[in-house]
Design a protein around this motif. Sequence first.
Motif, PDB file in Angstrom:
ATOM      1  N   THR A 101      -1.468  -5.804  -3.913  1.00  0.00           N
ATOM      2  CA  THR A 101      -0.266  -5.900  -3.090  1.00  0.00           C
ATOM      3  C   THR A 101      -0.604  -5.731  -1.616  1.00  0.00           C
ATOM      4  O   THR A 101      -1.489  -4.964  -1.248  1.00  0.00           O
ATOM      5  CB  THR A 101       0.740  -4.814  -3.516  1.00  0.00           C
ATOM      6  N   SER A 102       0.113  -6.446  -0.768  1.00  0.00           N
ATOM      7  CA  SER A 102      -0.056  -6.309   0.677  1.00  0.00           C
ATOM      8  C   SER A 102       0.229  -4.873   1.111  1.00  0.00           C
ATOM      9  O   SER A 102       1.156  -4.226   0.606  1.00  0.00           O
ATOM     10  CB  SER A 102       0.892  -7.255   1.422  1.00  0.00           C
ATOM     11  N   PHE A 103      -0.571  -4.402   2.061  1.00  0.00           N
ATOM     12  CA  PHE A 103      -0.414  -3.030   2.550  1.00  0.00           C
ATOM     13  C   PHE A 103      -0.917  -2.949   3.977  1.00  0.00           C
ATOM     14  O   PHE A 103      -1.976  -3.496   4.301  1.00  0.00           O
ATOM     15  CB  PHE A 103      -1.197  -2.056   1.669  1.00  0.00           C
ATOM     16  N   GLU A 104      -0.164  -2.279   4.841  1.00  0.00           N
ATOM     17  CA  GLU A 104      -0.565  -2.047   6.224  1.00  0.00           C
ATOM     18  C   GLU A 104      -0.628  -0.549   6.463  1.00  0.00           C
ATOM     19  O   GLU A 104       0.396   0.137   6.447  1.00  0.00           O
ATOM     20  CB  GLU A 104       0.424  -2.700   7.201  1.00  0.00           C
ATOM     21  N   GLY A 105      -1.844  -0.017   6.651  1.00  0.00           N
ATOM     22  CA  GLY A 105      -2.021   1.402   6.907  1.00  0.00           C
ATOM     23  C   GLY A 105      -2.637   1.646   8.264  1.00  0.00           C
ATOM     24  O   GLY A 105      -3.062   0.712   8.959  1.00  0.00           O
ATOM     25  N   SER A 106      -2.716   2.907   8.650  1.00  0.00           N
ATOM     26  CA  SER A 106      -3.243   3.253   9.963  1.00  0.00           C
ATOM     27  C   SER A 106      -4.750   3.054  10.052  1.00  0.00           C
ATOM     28  O   SER A 106      -5.285   2.844  11.149  1.00  0.00           O
ATOM     29  CB  SER A 106      -2.903   4.709  10.290  1.00  0.00           C
ATOM     30  N   LEU A 107      -5.453   3.077   8.913  1.00  0.00           N
ATOM     31  CA  LEU A 107      -6.909   2.972   8.911  1.00  0.00           C
ATOM     32  C   LEU A 107      -7.426   1.783   8.103  1.00  0.00           C
ATOM     33  O   LEU A 107      -8.637   1.628   7.938  1.00  0.00           O
ATOM     34  CB  LEU A 107      -7.530   4.267   8.368  1.00  0.00           C
ATOM     35  N   GLU A 370      11.785  -4.629   4.045  1.00  0.00           N
ATOM     36  CA  GLU A 370      10.592  -4.285   4.802  1.00  0.00           C
ATOM     37  C   GLU A 370      10.150  -2.857   4.504  1.00  0.00           C
ATOM     38  O   GLU A 370      10.971  -1.953   4.321  1.00  0.00           O
ATOM     39  CB  GLU A 370      10.853  -4.440   6.300  1.00  0.00           C
ATOM     40  N   ALA A 371       8.837  -2.654   4.461  1.00  0.00           N
ATOM     41  CA  ALA A 371       8.271  -1.349   4.157  1.00  0.00           C
ATOM     42  C   ALA A 371       8.749  -0.306   5.154  1.00  0.00           C
ATOM     43  O   ALA A 371       8.760  -0.542   6.362  1.00  0.00           O
ATOM     44  CB  ALA A 371       6.749  -1.418   4.164  1.00  0.00           C
ATOM     45  N   VAL A 372       9.136   0.871   4.651  1.00  0.00           N
ATOM     46  CA  VAL A 372       9.598   1.943   5.518  1.00  0.00           C
ATOM     47  C   VAL A 372       8.463   2.463   6.396  1.00  0.00           C
ATOM     48  O   VAL A 372       8.702   3.050   7.445  1.00  0.00           O
ATOM     49  CB  VAL A 372      10.198   3.081   4.668  1.00  0.00           C
ATOM     50  N   THR A 373       7.217   2.216   5.994  1.00  0.00           N
ATOM     51  CA  THR A 373       6.056   2.661   6.762  1.00  0.00           C
ATOM     52  C   THR A 373       5.709   1.730   7.919  1.00  0.00           C
ATOM     53  O   THR A 373       4.791   2.014   8.686  1.00  0.00           O
ATOM     54  CB  THR A 373       4.837   2.793   5.837  1.00  0.00           C
ATOM     55  N   GLY A 374       6.410   0.609   8.044  1.00  0.00           N
ATOM     56  CA  GLY A 374       6.208  -0.281   9.178  1.00  0.00           C
ATOM     57  C   GLY A 374       5.083  -1.272   8.978  1.00  0.00           C
ATOM     58  O   GLY A 374       4.552  -1.441   7.876  1.00  0.00           O
ATOM     59  N   GLY A 375       4.705  -1.967  10.059  1.00  0.00           N
ATOM     60  CA  GLY A 375       3.695  -3.016   9.981  1.00  0.00           C
ATOM     61  C   GLY A 375       2.788  -3.000  11.191  1.00  0.00           C
ATOM     62  O   GLY A 375       2.483  -1.941  11.738  1.00  0.00           O
ATOM     63  N   VAL A 376       2.368  -4.191  11.623  1.00  0.00           N
ATOM     64  CA  VAL A 376       1.410  -4.308  12.723  1.00  0.00           C
ATOM     65  C   VAL A 376       1.806  -5.445  13.651  1.00  0.00           C
ATOM     66  O   VAL A 376       2.584  -6.317  13.297  1.00  0.00           O
ATOM     67  CB  VAL A 376      -0.019  -4.581  12.196  1.00  0.00           C
ATOM     68  N   SER A 377       1.237  -5.410  14.841  1.00  0.00           N
ATOM     69  CA  SER A 377       1.315  -6.548  15.750  1.00  0.00           C
ATOM     70  C   SER A 377       0.208  -7.522  15.380  1.00  0.00           C
ATOM     71  O   SER A 377      -0.903  -7.115  15.066  1.00  0.00           O
ATOM     72  CB  SER A 377       1.145  -6.094  17.204  1.00  0.00           C
ATOM     73  N   GLU A 397       9.000 -10.814  17.666  1.00  0.00           N
ATOM     74  CA  GLU A 397       8.206 -10.007  18.569  1.00  0.00           C
ATOM     75  C   GLU A 397       6.796  -9.742  18.043  1.00  0.00           C
ATOM     76  O   GLU A 397       6.220  -8.684  18.255  1.00  0.00           O
ATOM     77  CB  GLU A 397       8.917  -8.680  18.865  1.00  0.00           C
ATOM     78  N   GLY A 398       6.208 -10.705  17.359  1.00  0.00           N
ATOM     79  CA  GLY A 398       4.823 -10.587  16.951  1.00  0.00           C
ATOM     80  C   GLY A 398       4.533  -9.511  15.943  1.00  0.00           C
ATOM     81  O   GLY A 398       3.415  -9.005  15.874  1.00  0.00           O
ATOM     82  N   GLN A 399       5.503  -9.128  15.147  1.00  0.00           N
ATOM     83  CA  GLN A 399       5.312  -8.067  14.171  1.00  0.00           C
ATOM     84  C   GLN A 399       5.273  -8.625  12.756  1.00  0.00           C
ATOM     85  O   GLN A 399       6.014  -9.538  12.421  1.00  0.00           O
ATOM     86  CB  GLN A 399       6.446  -7.045  14.264  1.00  0.00           C
ATOM     87  N   PHE A 400       4.379  -8.057  11.936  1.00  0.00           N
ATOM     88  CA  PHE A 400       4.390  -8.350  10.510  1.00  0.00           C
ATOM     89  C   PHE A 400       4.606  -7.053   9.751  1.00  0.00           C
ATOM     90  O   PHE A 400       3.883  -6.074   9.944  1.00  0.00           O
ATOM     91  CB  PHE A 400       3.075  -8.984  10.054  1.00  0.00           C
ATOM     92  N   VAL A 401       5.625  -7.040   8.879  1.00  0.00           N
ATOM     93  CA  VAL A 401       5.920  -5.879   8.044  1.00  0.00           C
ATOM     94  C   VAL A 401       5.981  -6.351   6.596  1.00  0.00           C
ATOM     95  O   VAL A 401       6.785  -7.235   6.269  1.00  0.00           O
ATOM     96  CB  VAL A 401       7.260  -5.223   8.433  1.00  0.00           C
ATOM     97  N   PRO A 402       5.142  -5.801   5.696  1.00  0.00           N
ATOM     98  CA  PRO A 402       5.214  -6.204   4.284  1.00  0.00           C
ATOM     99  C   PRO A 402       6.599  -5.915   3.710  1.00  0.00           C
ATOM    100  O   PRO A 402       7.286  -4.972   4.140  1.00  0.00           O
ATOM    101  CB  PRO A 402       4.147  -5.318   3.613  1.00  0.00           C
ATOM    102  N   GLN A 403       7.003  -6.714   2.740  1.00  0.00           N
ATOM    103  CA  GLN A 403       8.282  -6.513   2.077  1.00  0.00           C
ATOM    104  C   GLN A 403       8.048  -6.215   0.596  1.00  0.00           C
ATOM    105  O   GLN A 403       7.216  -6.857  -0.047  1.00  0.00           O
ATOM    106  CB  GLN A 403       9.173  -7.750   2.230  1.00  0.00           C
ATOM    107  N   TYR A 404       8.798  -5.242   0.082  1.00  0.00           N
ATOM    108  CA  TYR A 404       8.622  -4.810  -1.305  1.00  0.00           C
ATOM    109  C   TYR A 404       9.943  -4.900  -2.065  1.00  0.00           C
ATOM    110  O   TYR A 404      11.024  -4.883  -1.470  1.00  0.00           O
ATOM    111  CB  TYR A 404       8.094  -3.375  -1.352  1.00  0.00           C
ATOM    112  N   ALA A 405       9.828  -4.987  -3.390  1.00  0.00           N
ATOM    113  CA  ALA A 405      11.018  -5.057  -4.241  1.00  0.00           C
ATOM    114  C   ALA A 405      11.822  -3.770  -4.100  1.00  0.00           C
ATOM    115  O   ALA A 405      11.278  -2.671  -4.146  1.00  0.00           O
ATOM    116  CB  ALA A 405      10.601  -5.270  -5.693  1.00  0.00           C
TER     117      ALA A 405
END
Length: 428
Positions: A101-107, A370-377, A397-405
């Motif tokens: 699954t798509s995931f955007e984390g800080s690291l 959209e994920a409550v944890t946000g996404g990335v530029s 605005e150049g943002q991508f945020v994964p979307q979940y069921a």
Amino acid sequence: MGKAKEISITYQNNRVVYAPGDVVHGAVSLELKKPKKVKKIKVNAVGESIVKLKMTDGKQLRNAEKYFHYTFDVYTGGDSELNSGKHTFPFQVSLKPALPTSFEGSLGYVRYSIQANLEYAGVFGGRTKAVSAFTVLDAVDLNTAPTARTPLQVHCEKQASGMLWWRKNAVTVDLTTEKSGYVPGEFVYMNGLIVNGRTKPITNLRIELWQQSIFHGRVKNSSPQSEVLKHDVSSAVASWTLGHDPISAESAANWERKQLFQIPPVVPSGLRHCRIINIQYYFKVTVIIPGSIASSLIDAKTNYITIGTVPLMSPEQQQQDRMHQEPQPVIASAPIMEMPPELAAELNAPPPYDPGNSGFGNVMLPSYQEAVTGGVSLTAVDNEDAISVVSTDTQPEGQFVPQYAFFDFSQAQTGGGVVQPSAPPIGL
């Protein structure tokens, strides 16, 4: 002269959520102010996970997995010239049947992106790029998780001790969840007893859902056989507080199906098929002890719970849904296919929902949030290892945020607990 006014990537029906094995339909759009010779438009479709982090000792950890990388031309112009105006070049990419699954984390991240590279003819032609990302959602069926129906118990206490508390009794917390498997949108209920033996009321009680992201990497520039190190990052994604209903002094609060928070849109547990990032969840209970210094608290962490994409059902529901389940369509395995001559008439059509192995199909369907944890530029790049991506028409605005069921249990009917579907049963 004649440079592109805009190059962009769009998806059929504005769809940005896909399941493993689906086919991504899209198009590269080019708008020219003047006629111009375009040498070619190349598309890179990439699925990858990357970990980048710096340890406290200064070491930099790196790791990466590549799930697919398709490169193909959607236009080759040669010496021909494109007229001014808008031009559309469709494409299709078939996703592999087993993807995380798509995931955007800080690291680190798991990301699926499409980058379009436009090259003008001539010595001074130049290049223009655009890139977009979409969500892949792997099914996690709670009905097949061994411990999803098992309740979790929380016990913690603070006994009387120290000069400030010599006349005061203990504070104890004994809580039990109804199960340990949830889907986004479900409410968490707890049963149990909280005893306040102090002479002051408990006003500060907090119960939170924490997401733990575990990143695995090797020291930068080390050999492939070097030791794999891990680094954890945890943060609260949902919380409940006592609010205006304190627990009185020398009394107890008896909870019976106490409704707490709703599970927000978050990535499913485990991040299956990814070996360098793992996701886990747990409940955390914090109580500030009344009549003591501020640092005196009860802080308890439960065992891990499972966040899935298919809700738990009773055996009767499973049997009933299996009887009505339609055969699953066969997904083509070719990496690249040609776009059909016309697009579907429905706009903003939701993606098919994968019911896993439960036979789940007629009880409820999720929306995608959209994920409550946000996404990335997102930024178009040349370096494969860089953190890459930009916006689509549906990602401002150049943002991508994964979307979940997300299953909106707040709309459940009192008669049978059935949630009205928020999307038609496409693909079931």
